[in-house]
Scaffold this motif. Structure first.
Motif, mmCIF file in Angstrom:
data_model
loop_
_atom_site.group_PDB
_atom_site.id
_atom_site.type_symbol
_atom_site.label_atom_id
_atom_site.label_comp_id
_atom_site.label_asym_id
_atom_site.label_seq_id
_atom_site.Cartn_x
_atom_site.Cartn_y
_atom_site.Cartn_z
ATOM 1 N N VAL A 38 0.811 -1.225 0.000
ATOM 2 C CA VAL A 38 0.000 0.000 0.000
ATOM 3 C C VAL A 38 0.842 1.272 0.000
ATOM 4 C CG1 VAL A 38 -1.897 -1.178 1.151
ATOM 5 C CG2 VAL A 38 -0.221 0.067 2.529
ATOM 6 N N GLY A 39 2.164 1.132 0.020
ATOM 7 C CA GLY A 39 3.021 2.307 -0.052
ATOM 8 C C GLY A 39 3.302 2.980 1.267
ATOM 9 N N LEU A 40 3.148 2.256 2.381
ATOM 10 C CA LEU A 40 3.495 2.792 3.692
ATOM 11 C C LEU A 40 4.869 2.265 4.100
ATOM 12 C CD1 LEU A 40 0.066 2.371 5.537
ATOM 13 C CD2 LEU A 40 0.953 4.401 4.362
ATOM 14 N N ASP A 41 5.423 2.823 5.165
ATOM 15 C CA ASP A 41 6.749 2.437 5.627
ATOM 16 C C ASP A 41 6.670 1.149 6.445
ATOM 17 O OD1 ASP A 41 9.310 2.227 6.571
ATOM 18 O OD2 ASP A 41 9.377 4.198 7.531
ATOM 19 N N PRO A 42 7.329 0.063 6.001
ATOM 20 C CA PRO A 42 7.305 -1.190 6.766
ATOM 21 C C PRO A 42 7.849 -1.031 8.183
ATOM 22 C CG PRO A 42 8.132 -1.591 4.557
ATOM 23 C CD PRO A 42 8.049 -0.108 4.720
ATOM 24 N N ALA A 73 -7.156 -7.250 5.338
ATOM 25 C CA ALA A 73 -8.488 -6.841 4.909
ATOM 26 C C ALA A 73 -8.531 -5.378 4.467
ATOM 27 C CB ALA A 73 -9.493 -7.065 6.041
ATOM 28 N N PHE A 74 -7.590 -4.566 4.975
ATOM 29 C CA PHE A 74 -7.616 -3.135 4.680
ATOM 30 C C PHE A 74 -6.722 -2.745 3.505
ATOM 31 C CE2 PHE A 74 -9.302 -3.104 8.984
ATOM 32 C CZ PHE A 74 -10.238 -2.083 8.938
ATOM 33 N N ILE A 75 -6.108 -3.720 2.815
ATOM 34 C CA ILE A 75 -5.172 -3.369 1.738
ATOM 35 C C ILE A 75 -5.840 -2.533 0.651
ATOM 36 C CG2 ILE A 75 -3.762 -4.286 -0.143
ATOM 37 C CD1 ILE A 75 -3.017 -6.622 1.656
ATOM 38 N N ALA A 76 -6.899 -3.060 0.054
ATOM 39 C CA ALA A 76 -7.576 -2.329 -1.022
ATOM 40 C C ALA A 76 -8.162 -0.997 -0.541
ATOM 41 C CB ALA A 76 -8.656 -3.203 -1.651
ATOM 42 N N PRO A 77 -8.836 -0.952 0.619
ATOM 43 C CA PRO A 77 -9.326 0.343 1.109
ATOM 44 C C PRO A 77 -8.217 1.369 1.327
ATOM 45 C CG PRO A 77 -10.427 -1.432 2.270
ATOM 46 C CD PRO A 77 -9.337 -2.059 1.451
ATOM 47 N N ILE A 78 -7.067 0.929 1.847
ATOM 48 C CA ILE A 78 -5.966 1.865 2.060
ATOM 49 C C ILE A 78 -5.455 2.402 0.729
ATOM 50 C CG2 ILE A 78 -3.572 2.096 2.843
ATOM 51 C CD1 ILE A 78 -4.190 0.219 5.116
ATOM 52 N N ILE A 79 -5.319 1.529 -0.262
ATOM 53 C CA ILE A 79 -4.869 1.967 -1.582
ATOM 54 C C ILE A 79 -5.820 3.026 -2.135
ATOM 55 C CG2 ILE A 79 -4.545 1.241 -3.976
ATOM 56 C CD1 ILE A 79 -3.544 -1.449 -2.906
ATOM 57 N N SER A 80 -7.129 2.786 -1.978
ATOM 58 C CA SER A 80 -8.117 3.756 -2.461
ATOM 59 C C SER A 80 -8.031 5.064 -1.698
ATOM 60 C CB SER A 80 -9.529 3.167 -2.334
ATOM 61 O OG SER A 80 -9.684 2.005 -3.126
ATOM 62 N N ALA A 81 -7.878 4.966 -0.376
ATOM 63 C CA ALA A 81 -7.795 6.177 0.454
ATOM 64 C C ALA A 81 -6.540 6.977 0.141
ATOM 65 C CB ALA A 81 -7.837 5.799 1.936
#
Length: 438
Positions: A38-42, A73-81
């Motif tokens: 999702v492009g966040l810092d690991p 479960a939040f991968i796609a929602p985070i990408i959209s957000a």
């Protein structure tokens, strides 16, 4: 099998570190994969995972040996957000998802569980979980097949992905004991090694990284003004997913209760467990990490080792915190080719979808009944097909969120639904639970 260490037992110093490292490895692969996708810092994900787990142990009074990591479960929602308002917008959505956990915990404390099960029966939750996995299938394939520099097909990258996938499958099928619990980590390490020999790994960031480095935190009121990125659309994208993850959380607690022989739904109470999960997600949202959830991988470690000590779990959380501040580790994670993560994701996202199908099977859901067939079919097509409702120019209810809402509504209004089976009996199940503190 007799327990080796009880929930409140303190391990010997000679074995404490080793036992905690086992839990760290069990969660490591999945926890760093989510922010990677999702492009966040690991590194932030590791820190928020450690802090979230410690908060969970505190809220549950040190009576539930559960580890929390990044939620798939939040991968796609985070990408959209993120596409709407950047990482800051995703953190706002995560924060309010955590608030939902808190509200549900209050509702369970006051009203019991039956209302929640009526709202979220398996016929709704199962198909929504399938949507989560199937909706991410395209992401996994793109990562596996394409060169990230050109976004064009690359035989080299796809070969790396297939090798990674193959090793992960072999590790899942044929390894035994603790190693059977870390196939993701084994797949990533093996795929990384193969990718290095294929010439698509650049080790320069590792050589240039400092030993100790502060993660790239995204902190409200310091790095951004929450009011400036608040959006109702983000809430509609992310908050409904909390409803599904709460249902998964209940399932995890039932499994953990059986594994440990302690009735955690009764003591310290499911309301405390859900609250702890919500607080962990809120902590992550205030740092720039993905939402947290209890990890089945770590429950598997408990089942094999029979070491239920919360001190071991706490030790793993502290190690995750430390790893997050080691710059060399963060740099190493950043050099993992997308093809490697794509190969692992093919299996992981498929497993998520299969888990939804398993929920239907385990609960004897008869799809021959028109009611069940209608609910599951509508959820699947709306969720996977990407349907959305355009409420206004800046407000859209789409994807998994829309599928979840419609599934809940259909379940409530369609006639002929079976009476919801109460899980109140879980509060009286005959576990060896001598821990009676409230």
């Amino acid at each position: 099998m007799k327990e080796v260490l009880g929930i409140r037992d303190v391990p010997k110093a000679s074995s404490w570190l080793t036992l905690s490292i086992q839990h760290l490895f069990a969660m490591f692969g999945a926890t760093i994969l989510v922010p990677f996708l999702v492009g966040l810092d690991p590194a932030v994900a590791l820190v928020s995972s450690g802090l979230g787990t410690l908060a969970y142990l505190l809220i549950t009074k040190g009576r539930i040996p559960a580890y929390l990591g990044s939620s798939f479960a939040f991968i796609a929602p985070i990408i959209s957000a993120v596409s709407l308002h950047g990482p800051e917008g995703a953190m706002i959505g995560s924060f309010f998802a955590g608030i939902v956990y808190g509200l549900v915990a209050i509702g369970i404390r006051a009203l019991g569980l039956n209302w929640l099960l009526k709202l979220l029966p398996p016929i709704v939750v199962g198909p929504v979980i399938m949507v989560i996995g199937l909706g991410l299938a395209g992401t996994a394939i793109d990562m596996a097949m394409n060169n990230p520099a050109t976004q064009a097909y690359s035989g080299t990258h796809f070969t790396v992905a297939l090798v990674t996938l193959g090793v992960t499958i072999i590790a899942s099928m044929f390894l035994r004991g603790f190693f059977s619990l870390i196939p993701i980590l084994i797949g990533i390490v093996s795929g990384y090694s193969f990718a290095y020999f294929m010439g698509i790994v650049d080790l320069t960031p590792i050589r240039e990284a400092a030993v100790f480095q502060v993660p790239d935190f995204v902190i409200p009121f310091k790095d951004y003004n929450p009011a400036s990125v608040f959006s109702w659309e983000i809430l509609f994208i992310m908050v409904p997913i909390a409803v599904v993850t709460i249902a998964e959380h209940i399932g995890d607690q039932m499994v953990l209760s059986k594994v440990a022989g302690k009735n955690f739904l009764k003591t310290p109470g499911l309301h405390r467990s859900i609250l702890g999960d919500g607080v962990a997600t809120i902590i992550a949202s205030c740092l720039g990490g993905p939402p947290n959830t209890t990890y089945g991988e770590n429950i598997g470690v408990l089942a094999i080792t029979r070491v239920f000590s919360v001190f071991v779990i706490g030790g793993a959380a502290v190690l995750a915190l430390i790893f997050g501040f080691i710059g060399k580790i963060t740099a190493l994670i950043s050099t993992i080719p997308t093809a490697v993560m794509g190969g692992v994701s093919i299996l992981l996202f498929g497993i998520i979808a299969s888990s939804g199908l398993r929920m239907l099977i385990d609960n004897n859901i008869d799809l021959g009944e028109k009611r069940n067939l209608i609910i599951s079919s509508v959820i699947l097509v709306i969720g996977v097909g990407g349907a959305f409702i355009q409420v206004s120019d800046n407000l859209q209810i789409a994807g998994m969120a829309l599928a979840t809402v419609i599934g809940i509504v259909l379940n409530l209004i369609l006639p002929g639904g079976a009476t919801q089976q109460s899980v109140e009996k879980m509060f009286d199940e005959d576990f060896d639970n001598t821990d009676t503190a409230a």
